[in-house]
Design a protein around this motif. Structure first.
Motif, PDB file in Angstrom:
ATOM      1  N   MET A   1       0.845  -1.206   0.000  1.00 44.68           N
ATOM      2  CA  MET A   1       0.000   0.000   0.000  1.00 44.68           C
ATOM      3  C   MET A   1       0.876   1.251   0.000  1.00 44.68           C
ATOM      4  SD  MET A   1      -2.828   1.236   2.829  1.00 44.68           S
ATOM      5  CE  MET A   1      -1.612   1.427   4.105  1.00 44.68           C
ATOM      6  N   ASN A   2       0.576   2.233  -0.841  1.00 46.79           N
ATOM      7  CA  ASN A   2       1.300   3.492  -0.880  1.00 46.79           C
ATOM      8  C   ASN A   2       0.781   4.403   0.237  1.00 46.79           C
ATOM      9  OD1 ASN A   2       2.142   6.188  -1.506  1.00 46.79           O
ATOM     10  ND2 ASN A   2       2.640   5.478  -3.578  1.00 46.79           N
ATOM     11  N   LYS A   3       1.594   4.572   1.287  1.00 45.86           N
ATOM     12  CA  LYS A   3       1.144   5.323   2.465  1.00 45.86           C
ATOM     13  C   LYS A   3       0.886   6.786   2.150  1.00 45.86           C
ATOM     14  CE  LYS A   3       3.149   2.316   5.988  1.00 45.86           C
ATOM     15  NZ  LYS A   3       4.044   2.219   7.160  1.00 45.86           N
ATOM     16  N   ASN A   4       1.673   7.371   1.223  1.00 48.73           N
ATOM     17  CA  ASN A   4       1.470   8.776   0.875  1.00 48.73           C
ATOM     18  C   ASN A   4       0.118   8.989   0.207  1.00 48.73           C
ATOM     19  OD1 ASN A   4       3.965   9.581   1.891  1.00 48.73           O
ATOM     20  ND2 ASN A   4       5.021   9.203  -0.055  1.00 48.73           N
ATOM     21  N   ILE A   5      -0.241   8.088  -0.712  1.00 44.87           N
ATOM     22  CA  ILE A   5      -1.533   8.214  -1.389  1.00 44.87           C
ATOM     23  C   ILE A   5      -2.669   7.910  -0.412  1.00 44.87           C
ATOM     24  CG2 ILE A   5      -2.985   7.291  -3.227  1.00 44.87           C
ATOM     25  CD1 ILE A   5      -0.504   6.837  -4.885  1.00 44.87           C
ATOM     26  N   LEU A  34     -12.045   6.108  -7.484  1.00 50.33           N
ATOM     27  CA  LEU A  34     -11.018   6.731  -6.641  1.00 50.33           C
ATOM     28  C   LEU A  34      -9.635   6.179  -6.966  1.00 50.33           C
ATOM     29  CD1 LEU A  34     -12.880   6.886  -3.206  1.00 50.33           C
ATOM     30  CD2 LEU A  34     -12.157   8.829  -4.606  1.00 50.33           C
ATOM     31  N   ALA A  35      -9.562   4.873  -7.232  1.00 50.31           N
ATOM     32  CA  ALA A  35      -8.280   4.265  -7.581  1.00 50.31           C
ATOM     33  C   ALA A  35      -7.729   4.881  -8.864  1.00 50.31           C
ATOM     34  CB  ALA A  35      -8.439   2.749  -7.737  1.00 50.31           C
ATOM     35  N   GLU A  36      -8.618   5.111  -9.822  1.00 52.15           N
ATOM     36  CA  GLU A  36      -8.197   5.733 -11.090  1.00 52.15           C
ATOM     37  C   GLU A  36      -7.810   7.189 -10.871  1.00 52.15           C
ATOM     38  OE1 GLU A  36      -9.956   6.575 -15.591  1.00 52.15           O
ATOM     39  OE2 GLU A  36     -11.024   5.236 -14.209  1.00 52.15           O
ATOM     40  N   GLN A  37      -8.600   7.884 -10.079  1.00 47.20           N
ATOM     41  CA  GLN A  37      -8.347   9.307  -9.821  1.00 47.20           C
ATOM     42  C   GLN A  37      -6.997   9.534  -9.146  1.00 47.20           C
ATOM     43  OE1 GLN A  37     -11.458  11.240  -7.565  1.00 47.20           O
ATOM     44  NE2 GLN A  37     -10.111  12.884  -6.912  1.00 47.20           N
ATOM     45  N   TYR A  38      -6.657   8.680  -8.174  1.00 47.49           N
ATOM     46  CA  TYR A  38      -5.418   8.855  -7.411  1.00 47.49           C
ATOM     47  C   TYR A  38      -4.259   8.017  -7.947  1.00 47.49           C
ATOM     48  CZ  TYR A  38      -7.783  11.598  -3.797  1.00 47.49           C
ATOM     49  OH  TYR A  38      -8.457  12.583  -3.107  1.00 47.49           O
ATOM     50  N   GLU A  43      -7.071  -1.564  -3.048  1.00 43.70           N
ATOM     51  CA  GLU A  43      -6.762  -1.884  -1.653  1.00 43.70           C
ATOM     52  C   GLU A  43      -6.412  -0.630  -0.871  1.00 43.70           C
ATOM     53  OE1 GLU A  43      -3.613  -4.504   1.046  1.00 43.70           O
ATOM     54  OE2 GLU A  43      -3.412  -4.434  -1.130  1.00 43.70           O
ATOM     55  N   THR A  44      -5.601   0.247  -1.479  1.00 39.98           N
ATOM     56  CA  THR A  44      -5.240   1.504  -0.822  1.00 39.98           C
ATOM     57  C   THR A  44      -6.476   2.365  -0.599  1.00 39.98           C
ATOM     58  OG1 THR A  44      -3.023   1.510  -1.764  1.00 39.98           O
ATOM     59  CG2 THR A  44      -3.892   3.630  -1.050  1.00 39.98           C
TER      60      THR A  44
END
Length: 241
Positions: A1-5, A34-38, A43-44
């Motif tokens: 998981m990307n903690k910053n995102i 949201l996954a596409e947007q960010y 999972e994140t």
């Protein structure tokens, strides 16, 4: 998981909800959107939404999405949604419930305002004193929508109403608003509680919602001052009794 995102998603939505940019009841974009947007994984996104849910910003409805909660209705932190029976068992203390009333009544005007229903609509009124280690320290006055709960009894009220609602009626209790104040004792408090020389009690008013956001319960819980403990926000977790 990307903690910053993960942090960015959480921060973006807490700021928008607290600022009122996202109004109560607004549906958030889907996990895929949201996954596409960010530019991240589902999972994140899912973990960020879970944290928003746990901290009272949104309510997740299975198969329907995530909806913004009214932050004004979450003004005070709320304790875990557990029954008195569950709590006493966890604390390992000798406790019992004394039921003083369990009746179906036309809803009084002041309670109808709390439940957002018409005056005289049928509600269950349950009045119970909570005794811990021989002292009556809590007085609970509960009002439940009869349209949601067709039957209650003194026997059910003496055990765990939540266990009955979730086990027998298969209702899904989701979240609550609690308002906490200190108020002067009433004649009823003096009659039903062991107050000693206390002149005030802590009053916790509970507004409890089902998973579909229906407000189905209003409770006024009156606590002896020396036995009251303030705890943090929590949701009722699945499979709890």
């Amino acid at each position: 998981m990307n903690k910053n995102i993960f942090s960015q998603i959480y921060s973006d939505y807490t700021q928008q909800i607290e600022a009122g940019t996202l109004k109560p009841g607004v549906k958030l974009p889907s996990e895929n959107e949201l996954a596409e947007q960010y530019g991240t994984s589902r999972e994140t996104v899912r973990k960020a939404l879970h944290l928003l849910s746990q901290n009272g910003y949104i309510h997740k409805m299975r198969g329907k999405g995530s909806f913004v909660l009214d932050m004004n209705r979450m003004e005070f932190p709320i304790s875990g949604l557990v029954s008195f029976k569950e709590l006493s068992e966890r604390l390992g203390r000798t406790a019992r419930t004394l039921v003083h009333e369990a009746s179906l009544i036309p809803c009084p005007q002041h309670i109808a305002r709390q439940l957002n229903i018409a005056e005289k609509e049928p509600v269950w009124k349950i009045v119970r004193a909570r005794e811990i280690e021989g002292e009556k320290i809590i007085l609970d006055k509960d009002y439940f929508l009869a349209s949601v709960i067709p039957f209650l009894s003194s026997e059910i009220a003496s055990q765990s109403i939540y266990a009955y609602l979730e086990g027998e009626l298969e209702l899904k209790i989701a979240y609550a608003k609690k308002e906490i104040s200190v108020e002067q004792v009433t004649a009823e408090d003096k009659l039903l509680l062991d107050l000693k020389r206390d002149t005030h009690v802590v009053v916790v008013r509970n507004y409890v919602h089902l998973e579909d956001t229906t407000l189905f319960e209003y409770t006024e819980s009156r606590h002896r001052l020396d036995k009251f403990q303030f705890v943090e926000f929590a949701r009722r977790m699945p499979n709890e009794e």
